[in-house]
Motif scaffolding. Sequence first.
Motif, PDB file in Angstrom:
ATOM      1  N   THR A   9       0.664  -1.181   0.004  1.00  0.00           N
ATOM      2  CA  THR A   9       0.016   0.022  -0.069  1.00  0.00           C
ATOM      3  C   THR A   9       0.975   1.291  -0.206  1.00  0.00           C
ATOM      4  O   THR A   9       0.552   2.317  -0.334  1.00  0.00           O
ATOM      5  CB  THR A   9      -0.981   0.231   1.175  1.00  0.00           C
ATOM      6  N   ASP A  19       2.649   4.077  -4.862  1.00  0.00           N
ATOM      7  CA  ASP A  19       1.436   4.303  -5.454  1.00  0.00           C
ATOM      8  C   ASP A  19       1.292   4.357  -6.903  1.00  0.00           C
ATOM      9  O   ASP A  19       2.516   3.709  -7.524  1.00  0.00           O
ATOM     10  CB  ASP A  19       0.991   5.549  -5.021  1.00  0.00           C
ATOM     11  N   GLU A  20       0.413   4.603  -7.850  1.00  0.00           N
ATOM     12  CA  GLU A  20       0.494   4.361  -9.292  1.00  0.00           C
ATOM     13  C   GLU A  20       1.635   4.999  -9.778  1.00  0.00           C
ATOM     14  O   GLU A  20       2.207   4.395 -11.115  1.00  0.00           O
ATOM     15  CB  GLU A  20      -0.873   4.664  -9.846  1.00  0.00           C
ATOM     16  N   LYS A  38      -2.618   5.577   5.108  1.00  0.00           N
ATOM     17  CA  LYS A  38      -3.429   6.609   4.187  1.00  0.00           C
ATOM     18  C   LYS A  38      -4.691   6.306   3.823  1.00  0.00           C
ATOM     19  O   LYS A  38      -5.774   6.985   3.902  1.00  0.00           O
ATOM     20  CB  LYS A  38      -2.414   6.604   2.821  1.00  0.00           C
TER      21      LYS A  38
END
Length: 232
Positions: free
Chosen positions: A119, A122-123, A191
């Motif tokens: 997690t 990120d993209e 997050k």
Amino acid sequence: MPRDVIIACDFKSAADTFAFLDKFGEEKPFVKIGMELYYAEGPSIVRAIKERGHKIFLDLKLHDIPNTVKKAMAVLSSLDVDMTNLHAAGTIDMMKAAVEGLTRPDGTRPILLAVTQLTSTDEERMRRELWIDHTVPDTVVHYAENAKAAGLDGVVCSPLEASIVKDACGSDFWTITPGVRFADGDVGDQKRVTTPAKAREIGTDYIVVGRPITAAADPVAAYRRCVAEFIG
Ligand code: C5P
């Protein structure tokens, strides 16, 4: 399907861990041992917590060539942990080898889960650094499908991804989700979070909860609150 709350015992030593577990008296929660505690104390910490009567999720996230992972998994299996994991990025061959290594002569083995995408990734980073040109949800589902094809039992994923994994891999494919916070609690560095009650609604099988329990003024009360909200 089982449903339970797993306490992330992110402590630096055996002494701190035992002091924490002593608070629970005869109650024996399912606990997660991660890299920090395992690397500090070695396999003896697993044996000691097992002897106290707890179920153990050994969260070491293996990722190496298939032969090495197979042999390492055989060692973890002999420690009699209840659940362990690896990175799905290690390929289907590596995951199949892990299942083989984990399987005991009598055919039993600990539950084996795959980490899909952490997690913390990120993209933007996936595209720029890892050259993965797909969305996070698509990648998570694809890796979960690979894990299922290799014979694993489920994945560790964000609570927000649990339902798409279930849709793609079936309701009997386990989802274990960290990132759980009480509605009135501190989010900390997590997050994407969800409450125990929401995790139950989503249909996740196990929640992994660390600081909302370990850093609470009354950890036993916080654990019971989690169980009440998640299991009912
Ligand atoms: O204290 P907290 O509830 O945030 O602890 C969550 C636990 O789950 C930690 O042990 C953390 O390493 C683990 N975890 C996570 N997010 C992931 C994978 C594991 O928070 N994607």
